[in-house]
Design a protein around this motif. Structure first.
Motif, mmCIF file in Angstrom:
data_model
loop_
_atom_site.group_PDB
_atom_site.id
_atom_site.type_symbol
_atom_site.label_atom_id
_atom_site.label_comp_id
_atom_site.label_asym_id
_atom_site.label_seq_id
_atom_site.Cartn_x
_atom_site.Cartn_y
_atom_site.Cartn_z
ATOM 1 N N ARG A 104 -5.028 -6.237 4.632
ATOM 2 C CA ARG A 104 -5.157 -5.650 3.294
ATOM 3 C C ARG A 104 -3.838 -5.714 2.536
ATOM 4 O O ARG A 104 -3.841 -5.728 1.297
ATOM 5 N N GLU A 105 -2.728 -5.765 3.245
ATOM 6 C CA GLU A 105 -1.448 -5.977 2.570
ATOM 7 C C GLU A 105 -1.398 -7.389 1.975
ATOM 8 O O GLU A 105 -0.925 -7.594 0.858
ATOM 9 N N THR A 140 0.836 -1.205 0.000
ATOM 10 C CA THR A 140 0.000 0.000 0.000
ATOM 11 C C THR A 140 0.863 1.244 0.000
ATOM 12 O O THR A 140 0.623 2.195 -0.753
ATOM 13 N N LYS A 142 -3.642 -7.386 -1.117
ATOM 14 C CA LYS A 142 -2.981 -6.819 -2.298
ATOM 15 C C LYS A 142 -1.960 -7.807 -2.869
ATOM 16 O O LYS A 142 -1.801 -7.913 -4.094
ATOM 17 N N SER A 162 2.854 -0.304 -8.318
ATOM 18 C CA SER A 162 1.948 -1.369 -7.916
ATOM 19 C C SER A 162 1.838 -2.387 -9.040
ATOM 20 O O SER A 162 2.419 -2.209 -10.125
ATOM 21 N N SER A 200 -1.693 5.575 5.871
ATOM 22 C CA SER A 200 -2.093 4.954 4.604
ATOM 23 C C SER A 200 -3.536 4.469 4.612
ATOM 24 O O SER A 200 -4.059 4.070 3.570
ATOM 25 N N SER A 230 -4.696 1.700 5.989
ATOM 26 C CA SER A 230 -4.654 0.293 5.650
ATOM 27 C C SER A 230 -4.472 -0.513 6.917
ATOM 28 O O SER A 230 -4.569 0.018 8.030
#
Length: 485
Positions: free
Chosen positions: A433-434, A392, A437, A401, A427, A429
């Motif tokens: 969520r990391e 993120t 992603k 990204s 961020s 986040s």
């Protein structure tokens, strides 16, 4: 003589035929029972299949990952981990003021210059959301700034409150981590309260590593160790009180193991930078210290960060020889084309490893721009130097990204990878969520994510006995998780 004759039930031939039939049946039954059965899939394999089954459904995948064990978060700046909503409440409680630029100021509030009490935000929805946007990456695309500038400018805006509530900050991060099934944290902060920086300003930099160190020793730099211990003791007592640790109402965050990384503000003058390094080495070498490493923070593309990078690596090399037990993790390669000239992308990771003695690399985004990038990757793999990937953060700050991110490059070259939050509050986040992603944008599967979670404890700087306990707990958590999935 008749060609056919009728067999009576009791005849010898009839008995023989019954014997043959029974024998054949017995052999068939034996063949069925002795034939190798198709192996049943393991819980891990079933979980991996279930993960793939929800790959095209981000909400279901997130639900899966929210409950997945994640081991540790090794790259987490404490001041950046706090959500703006908490800072607003604390600023109001402290009686701070808000300037027209959304920066916090000490009272009294100067109405003539547009300052208002921070408590105003609790009754003004407009100011409240303006502060959240200014102190985080929420709606940053409407700010008129680049993601890079908006991100780093945010810290100066809430700095007056972030330095005043370390216990509450620890409580927030520990509680959130526990809910995300994170058992271990390494938090970057300034544990000596700025003592080493003040001494560095006082002593200055004379251009000689040994003589400057001697001057710092004479000025009392060793007092940073007890100062840090007292600071952390107070902060952890406050955290434990807020989380009700040791009571029947204890928050799950009480069980999270926390260790600290002493940060060095690389954008500062050479005197304070060197003094902070000395303190960081001393702190992370002290017996039973909760400070387990040091790291250089602030924008890697900053004027002093770029101008003094090579000298800063030489400082680390010099002090590493003096304090060989200290661990070092370094922000390196948190850069992208256009942010700095091409030459600036070509050596930071390599020199951080070879000269700065980094045992882990934070970000490492520009690795393929390094001179002899393949050689750098081989060396990282050979030395088992993990890269702390913050997806993120790399997206919102650097605009890197998806396929442009080198996460899969590191994996293919055998470089250990861990996922981390960096500054989850700024961020907007959190660790799950990391992982999301990594699955969605990088294509990682369940087994790869599980290996990354294991890496987060394998490459932690925690003491060995605690590492073993945490690793055992992680494996037990995975067993329980996979039994449900």
């Amino acid at each position: 003589m008749p060609i056919f004759r009728i067999m009576t039930p009791g005849s010898a031939e009839s008995a023989f035929r019954r014997t043959v039939v029974l024998t054949l049946c017995a052999l068939a039954l034996q063949a069925q029972t002795s034939a190798p059965s198709k192996p049943s899939s393991t819980a891990e394999q079933r979980t991996a299949r279930n993960f793939e089954a929800v790959r095209k459904s981000p909400p279901e995948m997130l639900a899966f990952l929210l409950s997945m064990p994640k081991g540790g978060d090794l790259h987490n700046h404490l001041s950046g981990a706090i959500y703006a909503e908490s800072y607003i409440q604390w600023a109001a409680n402290d009686g701070l003021c808000i300037s027209q630029t959304m920066a916090l100021m000490q009272p009294p509030c100067n109405a003539a210059s547009g300052q208002v009490p921070a408590s105003t935000a609790l009754t003004s929805g407009v100011l409240y959301r303006q502060l959240i946007d200014a102190w985080s990456m929420r709606s940053w695309r409407l700010s008129g700034q680049s993601g890079h500038d908006h991100f780093f400018d945010a810290f100066g805006k809430f700095g007056a409150v972030s330095s005043a509530h370390p216990g509450a900050m620890l409580a927030e991060v520990a509680s959130r981590s526990a809910k995300a099934h994170v058992a271990y944290l390494e938090l970057m902060l300034t544990p000596d309260g700025g003592l080493s920086s003040r001494l560095g300003q006082q002593v200055g930099w004379d251009g000689n590593l040994q003589s400057t160190l001697e001057k710092l020793k004479a000025a009392g730099i060793d007092s940073a160790v007890p100062a840090a211990a007292a600071f952390l003791d107070a902060a952890e007592r406050d955290k434990d009180t807020q989380l009700k640790c040791g009571t029947p109402q204890a928050d799950a965050g009480c069980s999270v193991t926390i260790r600290y990384v002493s940060q060095v503000a690389r954008e500062g003058a050479l005197g304070p930078v060197f003094a902070q390094m000395v303190a960081g080495f001393a702190l992370s070498s002290a017996p039973s210290s909760r400070v387990v490493a040091l790291n250089l923070v602030q924008p890697e593309d900053g004027v002093n960060s770029m101008r003094n990078f090579t000298l800063q690596m030489q400082m680390l090399d010099f002090l590493h020889a003096k304090y060989p037990a200290a661990h070092i993790t370094l922000h390196a390669g948190e850069l992208a084309p256009g942010l700095v000239p091409p030459d600036g992308l070509s050596f930071h990771i390599r020199d951080s490893v070879l000269v700065g003695h980094a045992e882990r690399i934070g970000h490492g985004v520009d690795v393929m721009h390094e001179d002899d990038a393949e050689g750098v990757l081989r060396e990282m793999a050979r030395r088992h130097i993990a890269v702390e990937v913050c997806l993120t953060s790399n997206d919102v700050i650097l605009g890197v990204s998806g396929d442009e991110h080198p996460l899969n490059v590191y994996l293919k070259r055998g470089v250990p990878v861990v996922l981390a939050t960096d500054d989850e509050g700024v961020s907007r986040s959190e660790i799950s969520r990391e992982y999301l992603k990594a699955a969605q944008e990088q294509g990682l599967g369940y087994l790869q994510l599980k290996a990354i979670a294991r890496n987060s404890l394998k490459y932690a700087f925690v003491e060995e006995g605690e590492r073993v306990r945490l690793q055992k707990g992680l494996e037990e958590d995975f067993k329980a998780f996979e039994s449900r999935h």
